[in-house]
Write an enzyme that holds these catalytic residues in place. Structure first.
Site, mmCIF file in Angstrom:
data_model
loop_
_atom_site.group_PDB
_atom_site.id
_atom_site.type_symbol
_atom_site.label_atom_id
_atom_site.label_comp_id
_atom_site.label_asym_id
_atom_site.label_seq_id
_atom_site.Cartn_x
_atom_site.Cartn_y
_atom_site.Cartn_z
ATOM 1 N N ASN A 1 21.227 43.676 3.948
ATOM 2 C CA ASN A 1 20.972 42.333 3.398
ATOM 3 C C ASN A 1 20.102 41.571 4.393
ATOM 4 O O ASN A 1 19.916 42.017 5.525
ATOM 5 C CB ASN A 1 22.307 41.607 3.135
ATOM 6 C CG ASN A 1 23.088 41.426 4.422
ATOM 7 O OD1 ASN A 1 22.661 40.727 5.320
ATOM 8 N ND2 ASN A 1 24.238 42.091 4.520
ATOM 9 N N LYS B 1 15.233 63.420 4.144
ATOM 10 C CA LYS B 1 14.667 62.387 3.276
ATOM 11 C C LYS B 1 14.798 62.825 1.822
ATOM 12 O O LYS B 1 14.476 63.976 1.482
ATOM 13 C CB LYS B 1 13.199 62.188 3.644
ATOM 14 C CG LYS B 1 12.557 61.060 2.880
ATOM 15 C CD LYS B 1 11.070 60.957 3.193
ATOM 16 C CE LYS B 1 10.438 59.919 2.287
ATOM 17 N NZ LYS B 1 9.012 60.132 2.111
ATOM 18 N N ASP C 1 29.810 45.180 2.087
ATOM 19 C CA ASP C 1 31.142 45.513 1.577
ATOM 20 C C ASP C 1 31.231 46.964 1.127
ATOM 21 O O ASP C 1 32.309 47.525 1.041
ATOM 22 C CB ASP C 1 31.487 44.604 0.393
ATOM 23 C CG ASP C 1 31.652 43.162 0.839
ATOM 24 O OD1 ASP C 1 32.320 42.940 1.853
ATOM 25 O OD2 ASP C 1 31.085 42.267 0.172
HETATM 26 N N1 CTP Z 1 33.538 39.779 6.125
HETATM 27 C C1 CTP Z 1 33.986 40.760 6.971
HETATM 28 N N2 CTP Z 1 33.991 42.060 6.558
HETATM 29 C C2 CTP Z 1 33.558 42.415 5.336
HETATM 30 C C3 CTP Z 1 33.079 41.406 4.461
HETATM 31 C C4 CTP Z 1 33.080 40.103 4.881
HETATM 32 O O1 CTP Z 1 34.391 40.451 8.086
HETATM 33 N N3 CTP Z 1 33.558 43.689 4.969
HETATM 34 C C5 CTP Z 1 33.603 38.385 6.548
HETATM 35 C C6 CTP Z 1 32.252 37.719 6.724
HETATM 36 O O2 CTP Z 1 31.805 37.865 8.052
HETATM 37 C C7 CTP Z 1 32.572 36.286 6.361
HETATM 38 C C8 CTP Z 1 33.652 36.400 5.340
HETATM 39 O O3 CTP Z 1 34.239 37.679 5.520
HETATM 40 O O4 CTP Z 1 33.121 35.595 7.477
HETATM 41 C C9 CTP Z 1 33.206 36.258 3.902
HETATM 42 O O5 CTP Z 1 32.135 37.111 3.637
HETATM 43 P P1 CTP Z 1 31.435 37.072 2.223
HETATM 44 O O6 CTP Z 1 30.333 38.088 2.213
HETATM 45 O O7 CTP Z 1 31.125 35.673 1.826
HETATM 46 O O8 CTP Z 1 32.604 37.497 1.248
HETATM 47 P P2 CTP Z 1 33.239 38.853 0.882
HETATM 48 O O9 CTP Z 1 34.540 38.982 1.581
HETATM 49 O O10 CTP Z 1 32.272 39.962 1.144
HETATM 50 O O11 CTP Z 1 33.527 38.680 -0.691
HETATM 51 P P3 CTP Z 1 32.459 38.557 -1.888
HETATM 52 O O12 CTP Z 1 31.254 39.370 -1.502
HETATM 53 O O13 CTP Z 1 33.185 39.128 -3.050
HETATM 54 O O14 CTP Z 1 32.165 37.094 -2.056
#
Ligand code: CTP
Length: 416
Positions: A223, A302, A292
């Site tokens: 991202n 590749k 996630d």
């Molecule tokens: N975070 C984390 N580990 C993950 C995902 C998220 O530590 N695998 C932490 C991020 O650093 C942030 C918080 O959780 O502090 C929220 O991250 P965000 O991307 O907004 O949410 P998600 O938990 O990924 O949920 P969603 O994508 O469904 O909104």
């Protein structure tokens, strides 16, 4: 120069603070114009003294035109910053909250160590009892000489902070230790001398940046997170006296030397690095944009497009939620700051999402970011945020610099 570090550090809490800059004769003295500009941009009040040596390279007019007030020389009229009669050699001592002498020549070090008052800058330093920072720059043989090293040891013993010169080729053509530290380091040292040390003794971990989940030998899933919010958090905590561990995904900005940096690539690596540090920490700020999901790897080779002209599917597996796992497993006294990257039509809708996420993540404080708002979110210098804590206190912050957001979030987390 003066980019990454500076934007992470440049918050408005330093506005109105008073700093004195002493500049000695060294080719590096032209760099002080940049340092001065960065300090003035943050709203500091900066006075300057040029030694006769410095005036061989730069003029008082340069620093006056940039906004330093006043600019002293050995021959300055005795006027203070309000144009009134003053004892110029005593003025920084009465008004400045910190003094930086940079570049400091070998002779300036000798004068400072000897307690001399034979020129304006030496007298001003002698009459100053606040934090004194000295950044030497000179020929490497002059720096290595026992006389200079003795002077440096004397100054250190008296509590002067010496910003030791770096290695490399010096303007005179020699190689070795003698180069003025970077302008970023000079700026950070000034800010650290002025910052409240309200996080001294605290051990802080910050996760920042994106993670990168490899798929084949050349492709990955990621991202656009730049790591700037986390860099601002790490820098602010360090300025305020904390011991800082930064777990950085790929492409994060440079951080102050005093911050311990752990570079990782994947979500799994970030999880393992954060988990191994966490038990020793007092505070955790989880600003990383962690992937996630990871694609089920195709392999090291590749992926070739032959045979896939109609497209193809990739499956994903889940990654650990670092914030949630460490927050739920925390020991007594540990505090957690979480973030939320959301797309929301307005700040009220953002706040609703943030409430749910704070609860799920069990964070003491959660800062939700509208990544779809113009000028905010990934890769920008400012954020619009909905912030709330575990006690139900809620605030909306619109269009604030990430450095300001970082400063305020630490203050809030300390209180909560
Ligand atoms: N975070 C984390 N580990 C993950 C995902 C998220 O530590 N695998 C932490 C991020 O650093 C942030 C918080 O959780 O502090 C929220 O991250 P965000 O991307 O907004 O949410 P998600 O938990 O990924 O949920 P969603 O994508 O469904 O909104």
């Amino acid at each position: 120069m003066m980019d990454a570090f500076s934007s992470a550090a440049q918050n408005t809490s330093f506005a109105g603070r008073r700093l004195h800059l002493g500049i000695c004769g060294s080719i590096a003295c032209y760099k002080m114009a940049d340092v001065l500009r960065a300090l003035l941009k943050m709203g500091l009040h900066v006075s300057v003294t040029l030694t006769d040596g410095a005036r061989q390279f730069v003029t008082p007019g340069l620093f006056e035109a940039l906004g330093a007030m006043p600019v002293f020389t050995n021959h300055a009229p005795r006027q203070d910053s309000f144009g009134e009669e003053a004892f110029a050699h005593l003025e920084p001592g009465q008004r400045a909250e910190a003094m930086l002498i940079a570049p400091a020549s070998a002779d300036a070090l000798a004068r400072l160590a000897g307690g001399r008052a034979c020129d304006m800058l030496s007298a001003q330093a002698l009459a100053f009892d606040g934090p004194l920072l000295v950044a030497p720059a000179m020929n490497p043989r002059m720096w290595a000489h026992a006389a200079t090293q003795d002077n440096v040891a004397t100054l250190r013993r008296r509590g002067v902070r010496i910003l030791a010169p770096g290695n490399g080729s010096t303007a005179c053509g020699d190689q070795g230790q003698g180069r003025l530290v970077s302008s970023d380091e000079l700026l950070l040292a000034c800010l650290q001398a002025l910052a409240p040390q309200d996080m001294a003794g605290l051990r802080v971990m910050v996760t920042l940046g994106p993670t990168r989940e490899p798929w084949d030998g050349v492709r990955f899933w990621s991202n656009p997170s730049s790591g700037r919010m986390g860099a601002a958090l790490a820098t602010a905590a360090w300025l305020r006296g904390a011991t800082v561990e930064a777990v950085c995904g790929p492409g994060c900005p440079p951080l102050p030397d005093g911050v311990r940096r752990h570079d990782v690539r994947t979500a799994r690596e970030m999880f393992e690095a954060a988990q191994s540090l966490w038990s020793e920490m007092d505070l955790g700020a989880f600003s990383a944009a962690v992937a996630d999901f990871s694609p089920v790897p195709y392999g090291e080779a590749k992926f070739k497009k032959e045979g896939a002209s109609d497209g193809f599917s990739v499956s994903f597996t889940s990654n650990p939620d670092i914030l949630r796992t460490l927050s739920l497993g925390r020991r007594e006294g540990q505090k957690v700051l979480g973030f939320a990257a959301e797309t929301a039509p307005d700040m009220d809708a953002l706040m609703t999402l943030v409430r749910g996420k704070r609860q799920r993540k069990q964070a003491d404080l959660l800062a939700g970011n509208a990544v779809n708002a113009p000028g905010c979110g990934f890769g920008t210098d400012s954020n619009s945020m909905a912030v709330l804590d575990k006690n139900g206190h809620e605030e909306i912050w619109t269009s604030q610099s990430k450095a300001d957001v970082a400063w305020k979030l630490w203050s809030w987390l300390l209180r909560v």
